[in-house]
Design an enzyme around this catalytic site. Sequence first.
Site, short mmCIF file in Angstrom:
data_model
loop_
_atom_site.label_atom_id
_atom_site.label_comp_id
_atom_site.label_asym_id
_atom_site.label_seq_id
_atom_site.Cartn_x
_atom_site.Cartn_y
_atom_site.Cartn_z
N ASP A 13 -5.44 -5.07 -6.08
CA ASP A 13 -5.34 -3.97 -5.12
C ASP A 13 -6.57 -3.06 -5.18
O ASP A 13 -7.31 -3.05 -6.16
CB ASP A 13 -4.09 -3.14 -5.41
CG ASP A 13 -2.82 -3.78 -4.88
OD1 ASP A 13 -2.91 -4.85 -4.23
OD2 ASP A 13 -1.73 -3.22 -5.11
N ASP A 14 -6.72 -2.28 -4.12
CA ASP A 14 -7.71 -1.18 -4.06
C ASP A 14 -9.15 -1.65 -3.93
O ASP A 14 -10.09 -0.93 -4.30
CB ASP A 14 -7.59 -0.25 -5.27
CG ASP A 14 -6.20 0.33 -5.43
OD1 ASP A 14 -5.45 0.35 -4.44
OD2 ASP A 14 -5.86 0.78 -6.54
N HIS A 134 -0.58 1.13 0.03
CA HIS A 134 -1.12 1.82 -1.15
C HIS A 134 -0.07 2.79 -1.67
O HIS A 134 0.50 3.59 -0.92
CB HIS A 134 -2.39 2.56 -0.73
CG HIS A 134 -3.11 3.25 -1.84
ND1 HIS A 134 -3.43 2.64 -3.03
CD2 HIS A 134 -3.61 4.53 -1.93
CE1 HIS A 134 -4.09 3.48 -3.80
NE2 HIS A 134 -4.20 4.63 -3.17
#
Length: 334
Positions: A13-14, A134
Amino acid sequence: MPQPRVRLIVTGDDFGYCLRRNQGIMECFNAKAISNVSLLVNGTAAKEAAISATRNKVPLGLHANLSEGRPVCDQLRMGSSLVNKDGFFHGKMGIREVLKSGHINLSEVDQELRGQVDLFCELTGHLPHHMDGHQHVHVLPGIRNIFAQVLSDYGIKYTRVPIEPGLHDCEWIGQQLMDFYLQVEKDAFNSIDVFRQHGIRWTDIYIGLTTMGKNMSVSNIQQVIENAIATRTDISCGKRFRPLQDDAILTMELMVHPGYPSFPEEGGCGEGPDEFSMSADRFLELQTLKESKLLKYYEDKNIQLCSFKDIKEIGAEKIIQRDGNEHKFEAFRD
């Protein structure tokens, strides 16, 4: 019972949060330690991330962001219900508080989510292979309905349902964080019918809450995978699958956050990096995911790393046992 074959999607992620995050994620991908990536299009290094993903053929999805940094839609950056007086999203807990108070304009949520999908397409040249939220904003009340409609309209078939087997038994997780995880779990359960009604799919099993940051180790990852395989809990109804056939495939997503620690005032989504991003926890995840012992474990247990892109054309109905009766459940399978 024979060991079932497992297709494991290890999602970093991210991506796009900062250059050092990008570096760590790409290092893991090239080491075959992660197999799937989620892009933050409002991250300060999103453009560089997209270029790197294209060059290295990284399977890429959208990490929809309504909680950190600035909106991608210019008209929502000041004066909208999505931002505070400084023009930033309300934060991980802030958006939950503002949403609960009834002060979030869901039409603005719709506008921003569509803006993020459009920007993803502009940056990458294709639609996201999957889309999640998110800080798990995509399962929040009201937002989940808008999220599902956006996915349906764009033809994005896959998302994440953050319900983790064994979560309640993890005594090493602090009470404050556990309270947050349990609320995420509740919101995720309440999202299932909404997602299903829009034809959205997800893996049989989700893991990653209990192995984040300082809680990640090879043994912990192995433990949660073994527990998930053993229970084979159907998150659509809270019941167990019938015993899998010898050739059955179990699909699983492991959420991870590898990277090198961000430098202060460098990166983030418009207001600098957060404490987690600047901590050593990110690097710990990077090191753990690349450990030869873990990669050998996947091989020994017949666990195949793959991406949502790899399985997006695969669909079948899996029979589950619910309240003594057989029902069909849409899931990934050969």
